[in-house]
Design an enzyme around this catalytic site. Structure first.
Site, PDB file in Angstrom:
ATOM      1  N   ASN A 117       0.603  -1.053   0.252  1.00 39.20           N
ATOM      2  CA  ASN A 117      -0.329   0.051   0.036  1.00 39.20           C
ATOM      3  C   ASN A 117       0.762   0.788  -0.022  1.00 39.20           C
ATOM      4  OD1 ASN A 117       0.894  -0.342   3.008  1.00 39.20           O
ATOM      5  ND2 ASN A 117      -0.978  -0.395   3.411  1.00 39.20           N
ATOM      6  N   ARG A 256       3.693   6.484  11.645  1.00 40.05           N
ATOM      7  CA  ARG A 256       2.221   6.230  13.116  1.00 40.05           C
ATOM      8  C   ARG A 256       2.078   7.258  13.770  1.00 40.05           C
ATOM      9  NH1 ARG A 256       0.682   3.085   9.763  1.00 40.05           N
ATOM     10  NH2 ARG A 256       1.430   0.295  10.941  1.00 40.05           N
ATOM     11  N   GLN A 285      -5.872   3.587  18.513  1.00 39.52           N
ATOM     12  CA  GLN A 285      -7.019   3.007  17.056  1.00 39.52           C
ATOM     13  C   GLN A 285      -8.228   1.886  17.735  1.00 39.52           C
ATOM     14  OE1 GLN A 285      -4.128   4.357  13.781  1.00 39.52           O
ATOM     15  NE2 GLN A 285      -5.237   2.776  13.848  1.00 39.52           N
ATOM     16  N   HIS A 309      -8.085   6.044  10.141  1.00 40.56           N
ATOM     17  CA  HIS A 309      -6.935   5.117   9.504  1.00 40.56           C
ATOM     18  C   HIS A 309      -6.927   4.541   8.227  1.00 40.56           C
ATOM     19  CE1 HIS A 309      -2.920   2.462  10.393  1.00 40.56           C
ATOM     20  NE2 HIS A 309      -2.756   3.595   9.221  1.00 40.56           N
TER      21      HIS A 309
END
Ligand code: NAD
Length: 358
Positions: A117, A256, A285, A309
């Site tokens: 990704n 992050r 998260q 995210h």
């Protein structure tokens, strides 16, 4: 074998869109494959606390699949409960939710679908840089409110051309960001990374390496963070380092959340020391409703480009990381070697140089 996958719930969207492969509903498309080989496949989103499915099932799991988007935190204590665990696969990129040092000690392999990704994230970085520098979010909010006052937006909108942009981390994503910045005619492109780029790669993107972090941030109008979270990066962007940023710089972090101190960044945005902060990754998260990054604004009412995210989980990315996860499993079951680029922790040692200088 027992394979446990911790994925996020996709609910209605996942039922309507089968390409949302990284969801509990669509199970990374692995059920038929795993069951045809006689393996047990457990998929759940329940991941936190002793009563969660994750904590219960880990005890007899052989292979754990997790994603950074809904991280199942595999701590040292959980590893001690996981007597059969041999392999952890990250469906995506970024394996900091696994205690990697503990995995080394216990000879548990950690693999990720490297590269799956990185274009998706590099595109999000470009979008985030532009939306901050051009003051996009308040401009759009003004339109939705029914207002029209160009000066209120233009007073804090700039061009990317002529600015100094630096990436902390110049690996797969950082380098792709440098490539994508080429046509913007920035004043200079910088990078900070303990692994220097090969000279030919540096020349291709015309980027200059700065070896000291404070020196690096002090030269940048825009800093983009593209390094993994590990003991050398956790909380590294804090009050002390922020004092070395150019006053009014923009900060983009799609790496992050915990690389930044959340309170320190929010204070820097509120005071205007940072003109803005954008990213999609959070230190917790899902982010709690009262997380300071949800509502922080600079003194002129903009400067917040936060999203959930999702940068690395576009539909295109999900196809790639689901396929890559299957290939890792196939290699494992058939005793074939793994792609070396996917191995973060091999049997008893780090194979990647990205999680700290060792
Ligand atoms: P990569 O391994 O190709 O590159 C990481 C680079 O960071 C390496 O060159 C490494 O030397 C460098 N680095 C490590 N520690 C550093 C430090 N202290 N200071 C400066 N540089 C340092 O990884 P990548 O594919 O570019 O991905 C980077 C990170 O981005 C991942 O680890 C992950 O945390 C994050 N990521 C986020 C998403 C998302 O959806 N938001 C998706 C993919 C990856």
């Amino acid at each position: 074998m027992k394979v446990l996958a911790i994925l996020y719930n996709g609910y209605k969207a996942a039922k309507a869109e089968p390409r949302l492969l990284g969801t509990v509903e669509n199970e990374l498309g692995l059920r038929a494959y795993l069951e045809s080989l006689g393996h047990e496949y457990v998929v759940t989103s329940s991941k936190d606390g002793p009563d969660s499915d994750f904590h219960k099932h880990i005890a007899d799991t052989d292979i754990l699949i997790t994603t950074p988007f809904h991280p199942g935190y595999l701590t040292k204590d959980l590893m001690d409960k996981a007597k059969n665990l041999k392999v952890c696969v990250t469906a995506g990129v970024g394996s900091d939710h696994v205690d990697l040092n503990a995995a080394v000690d216990r000879k548990i392999q950690v693999l990720e679908v490297s590269g799956s990704n990185v274009v998706s994230v590099a595109e999000q970085v470009m979008m985030s840089i532009l939306l901050l520098v051009r003051n996009f979010v308040p401009a759009h909010e003004m339109i939705e409110r029914g207002d029209w006052q160009v000066s209120d937006i233009a007073r804090n909108a700039f061009d990317l051309e002529g600015k100094v942009v630096g990436t902390m981390g110049a690996g797969r994503i950082g380098y792709r960001v440098l490539q994508r910045l080429q046509p913007f005619n920035c004043k200079e492109l910088l990078y900070y990374d303990y692994n220097a780029l090969p000279a030919s790669a540096e020349n291709t993107v015309n980027a200059r390496r700065v070896e000291d972090l404070k020196d690096f941030v002090s030269q940048c109008d825009v800093v983009t963070v593209n390094a993994p979270l590990h003991e050398g990066t956790r909380g590294i962007i804090n009050k002390d380092l922020l004092q070395h940023f150019k006053p009014g710089a923009w900060l983009v972090n799609t790496a992050r959340g915990a690389i930044c101190n959340a309170e320190d960044v929010a204070s820097a945005v509120k005071s205007g020391q940072l003109r803005g902060y954008a990213g999609d990754v959070w230190n917790v998260q899902p982010a709690p409703k009262d997380h300071p990054w949800r509502h922080m604004k600079n003194p002129l009412g903009g400067g917040n480009g936060m999203t959930p995210h999702y940068s690395g989980t576009t539909l295109d990315a999900q196809t790639r990381y689901a396929e890559g996860t299957k290939t890792i499993l196939q290699n494992y079951f058939e005793g074939k070697p793994q792609d070396p680029g996917n191995v973060i922790v091999g049997l008893g040692k780090y194979e990647s140089q990205s999680y700290g200088k060792r």
